[in-house]
Design a protein around this motif. Sequence first.
Motif, mmCIF file in Angstrom:
data_model
loop_
_atom_site.group_PDB
_atom_site.id
_atom_site.type_symbol
_atom_site.label_atom_id
_atom_site.label_comp_id
_atom_site.label_asym_id
_atom_site.label_seq_id
_atom_site.Cartn_x
_atom_site.Cartn_y
_atom_site.Cartn_z
ATOM 1 N N LYS A 71 0.761 -1.363 -0.015
ATOM 2 C CA LYS A 71 0.017 0.103 0.016
ATOM 3 C C LYS A 71 0.709 1.181 0.075
ATOM 4 C CE LYS A 71 -0.693 -0.500 4.817
ATOM 5 N NZ LYS A 71 -1.450 -1.172 5.935
ATOM 6 N N GLY A 72 2.231 1.039 0.122
ATOM 7 C CA GLY A 72 2.972 2.250 0.044
ATOM 8 C C GLY A 72 3.503 3.151 1.427
ATOM 9 N N ARG A 73 2.433 2.568 2.517
ATOM 10 C CA ARG A 73 2.723 3.494 3.616
ATOM 11 C C ARG A 73 2.437 2.251 4.703
ATOM 12 N NH1 ARG A 73 -2.381 3.380 5.483
ATOM 13 N NH2 ARG A 73 -3.985 3.311 4.213
ATOM 14 N N PRO A 74 3.150 2.563 5.885
ATOM 15 C CA PRO A 74 3.283 1.618 7.040
ATOM 16 C C PRO A 74 1.650 1.512 7.718
ATOM 17 C CG PRO A 74 4.205 3.592 7.714
ATOM 18 C CD PRO A 74 3.951 3.683 6.148
ATOM 19 N N THR A 75 1.443 0.405 8.071
ATOM 20 C CA THR A 75 0.160 0.375 8.990
ATOM 21 C C THR A 75 0.178 1.080 10.295
ATOM 22 O OG1 THR A 75 -0.143 -1.702 8.048
ATOM 23 C CG2 THR A 75 -1.234 -1.293 9.807
#
Length: 192
Positions: free
Chosen positions: A31-35
């Motif tokens: 998704k391109g970003r951290p959770t």
Amino acid sequence: MFRRSTANGTAADQPGAVPASSEATQPSSGKGRPTRKRREAEAARRVPFIERATRGSRPSRAELYARREAMRRGEESALPARDRGPVRRFARDYVDARRNLAGLFLPLGLPLIILLNVPSPLIRYFAALLLYALIFAIIFDSIFLAWAVRRAAAARFPGEPLRGLGMYAVLRAMQLRRARIPAPRVRRGEKV
């Protein structure tokens, strides 16, 4: 397909097996970003709904009162989307101009419900009979009201969408006349 390697060859040589190199060629889809951390997600959910809807600016008590009064007067800009438009205004006026049995449920039905708890079986029998008769009369009156409002609105506003208009009229008819928002603009018996 699900066999172990044999002496003659490996499982990859068997028909139907997926070569190991095809898995490496597929790109990973992230998704391109951290959770977010759990506490961050829970903190975001704890924000009150009004604050989320107005993006941080909470309306004052005076603003809420002014908006409610504008709704009571029937100002188009203050009404919710379900109450806007000339077709809904016509339905409100149609309901307010006639006498509705649905509005009599509280004044007549509540005493009948109380009479259902009287120790006398004869009183309970007649109270139940009258209560059922009132409920069936309200149902038939509501069906007729929905049909009549849709027919009159179709004649007056050709080409306008009438979806949900009958139920809108029935729900307005069920409310006590003094508690209706927007407030009734026509008197009972007045021609709409």
